[in-house]
Design an enzyme around this catalytic site. Structure first.
Site, PDB file in Angstrom:
ATOM      1  N   GLY A  14       0.627  -1.154  -0.051  1.00  0.00           N
ATOM      2  CA  GLY A  14       0.016   0.239  -0.217  1.00  0.00           C
ATOM      3  C   GLY A  14       0.744   1.228  -0.573  1.00  0.00           C
ATOM      4  O   GLY A  14       0.349   2.507   0.355  1.00  0.00           O
ATOM      5  N   CYS A  79       9.750  -4.837  -8.432  1.00  0.00           N
ATOM      6  CA  CYS A  79      11.753  -3.645  -8.506  1.00  0.00           C
ATOM      7  C   CYS A  79      12.051  -4.852  -9.917  1.00  0.00           C
ATOM      8  O   CYS A  79      11.511  -5.843 -10.728  1.00  0.00           O
ATOM      9  CB  CYS A  79      11.725  -4.497  -7.086  1.00  0.00           C
ATOM     10  SG  CYS A  79      11.370  -3.531  -6.171  1.00  0.00           S
TER      11      CYS A  79
END
Length: 153
Positions: A14, A79
């Site tokens: 979040g 990532c």
């Protein structure tokens, strides 16, 4: 101004939701999407009232997207090395204008020089909700700074 209806893709724990809240922009996250079960548990703890879809974005049908009736998408893709292959459609052909930014946390004095790419798009007929490009950069830096410290990557 009516609050933005936001869809959060690759929601993780979040970080983007938190950054949006901290920005002060009137918005409601209508749904968050992530396949990672551990991240989803943390997300549920952080944002218990947000509808969470535990699936990949490829697993969402067009009908499901339409039912969410969102007008903004936030996302924090996985990532590196995964984000190297992110494909961006030519948004002008779809009636959008955009601004692109390359920003780093070091711009805020944070000792991290990882350069990040941001793209903001909007319908041609609607104004950006920012008064000046400097405000856009400050908002993006806030998002970058907040997500960098919350990120699980």
């Amino acid at each position: 101004m009516e609050p933005l209806r936001v869809l959060e893709l690759y929601s993780g724990i979040g970080g983007m939701h938190h950054a949006l809240r901290e920005s002060g922009i009137p918005a409601h996250v209508v749904a968050a999407v992530d396949v990672n079960t551990v991240a989803n548990e943390v997300y549920k703890h952080n944002f218990p009232h947000t509808h969470l879809l535990a699936k990949t974005i490829e697993g969402i049908s067009v009908e499901e997207f339409d039912k969410l009736s969102f007008n903004m998408i936030l996302m924090s893709p996985p990532c590196q090395p995964f984000t190297r292959y992110l494909l961006i459609q030519t948004i002008e052909a779809c009636g959008f204008q955009h601004q692109e930014f390359l920003l780093s946390p070091s711009s805020l004095g944070v000792p991290n020089s990882r350069l990040r790419y941001f793209l903001i798009a909007k319908r041609q007929s609607e104004p950006f909700p920012f008064q000046a490009s400097g405000q856009v950069v400050l908002l993006l830096l806030l998002l970058l700074f907040t997500c960098e410290w919350i990120s699980v990557c």
